[in-house]
Design an enzyme around this catalytic site. Structure first.
Site, PDB file in Angstrom:
ATOM      1  N   ASP A  13       0.835  -1.159  -0.105  1.00 58.01           N
ATOM      2  CA  ASP A  13      -0.249   0.107  -0.025  1.00 58.01           C
ATOM      3  C   ASP A  13       0.884   1.122  -0.089  1.00 58.01           C
ATOM      4  OD1 ASP A  13      -2.406   1.516   0.372  1.00 58.01           O
ATOM      5  OD2 ASP A  13      -1.921   1.647   2.446  1.00 58.01           O
ATOM      6  N   ASP A  15      -0.286   5.183   0.696  1.00 51.80           N
ATOM      7  CA  ASP A  15      -0.595   5.952   1.968  1.00 51.80           C
ATOM      8  C   ASP A  15      -0.475   5.556   3.509  1.00 51.80           C
ATOM      9  OD1 ASP A  15      -1.275   7.886   0.087  1.00 51.80           O
ATOM     10  OD2 ASP A  15      -3.067   7.001  -0.222  1.00 51.80           O
TER      11      ASP A  15
END
Length: 220
Positions: A13, A15
């Site tokens: 991922d 963020d």
């Protein structure tokens, strides 16, 4: 740990995992919509709101133009989380493919990939659509990461294309935990934000990327 030691692909991922903030929140703050968008982001990450609904609401609130995003990235470049550059470098040295799989925006993630020497083709993220003047026109709803359960779909597509045997997903949010399966393991990352729901679902939960780098460096 075993899955990471044997992985032929690791998907991150972006963020609050690869970077030390939520990119969409940084964009919202820049556009003066910080508080409202941060609340919608939190609901999406905690699993309280369907991802596609939260994405639509956040973008409709901001309506970012291409030039606004480019100016933001120029004035306030996204900052890598401590230790992630060493981890990605170690994975590359062991011939492990690295992917960025994000519900964030490709236009904001491409500079991050470049900084980490990750091919642009190894990004699965949302496309913001702009008209011929560069004004906001919506987003590509065909991207798997624009929908709830989008990350497992994205990993399925990656595996179908690359025939990986052991994929690992690393991330901080509920949507990342959904990626197992097809990921063999989900490693929860709490170095930026610790989420109890993620701790519960993770095969391994870490606060520092150095823990993962140590395992990767043990590989032959």
């Amino acid at each position: 740990m075993f899955s990471l030691y044997n992985a032929d692909a690791v998907c991150f991922d972006v963020d609050s995992t690869v970077i030390d903030e939520e990119g969409i929140d940084a964009l919202a703050e820049y556009l003066g919509k910080g508080e409202e968008v941060a609340e919608l982001t939190k609901q999406a990450m905690d699993g309280d709101t369907k991802f596609q609904d939260a994405l639509q609401m956040r973008l409709d609130l901001m309506k970012p133009s291409k030039s606004q995003i480019e100016t933001l990235l120029d004035e306030q470049p996204l900052v890598l989380t401590n230790g992630v550059a060493n981890l990605v470098k170690s994975l590359h040295e062991k011939n492990v493919d690295v992917w960025l799989v994000s519900g964030g925006f490709r236009i904001m993630i491409e500079p991050v990939a470049e900084e980490l020497n990750i091919p642009i083709s190894n990004i699965v993220a949302n496309h913001i659509l702009f008209d011929h003047n560069g004004e906001y026109e919506g987003f590509d709803k065909d991207e798997p990461t624009s929908r709830d359960m989008g990350k497992p779909k994205a990993l399925e597509q990656i595996r179908a294309k690359k025939s990986y045997e052991t994929m690992v997903m690393v991330g901080d949010g509920a949507t990342d935990a959904q990626a197992k399966p097809p990921a063999a393991a989900f490693i929860g990352f709490g170095g930026v934000v610790e989420r109890e729901a993620v701790k519960e679902k993770a095969d391994w939960f870490v606060l520092s990327f150095d823990d993962l780098t140590r395992i990767v460096r043990m590989r032959p």
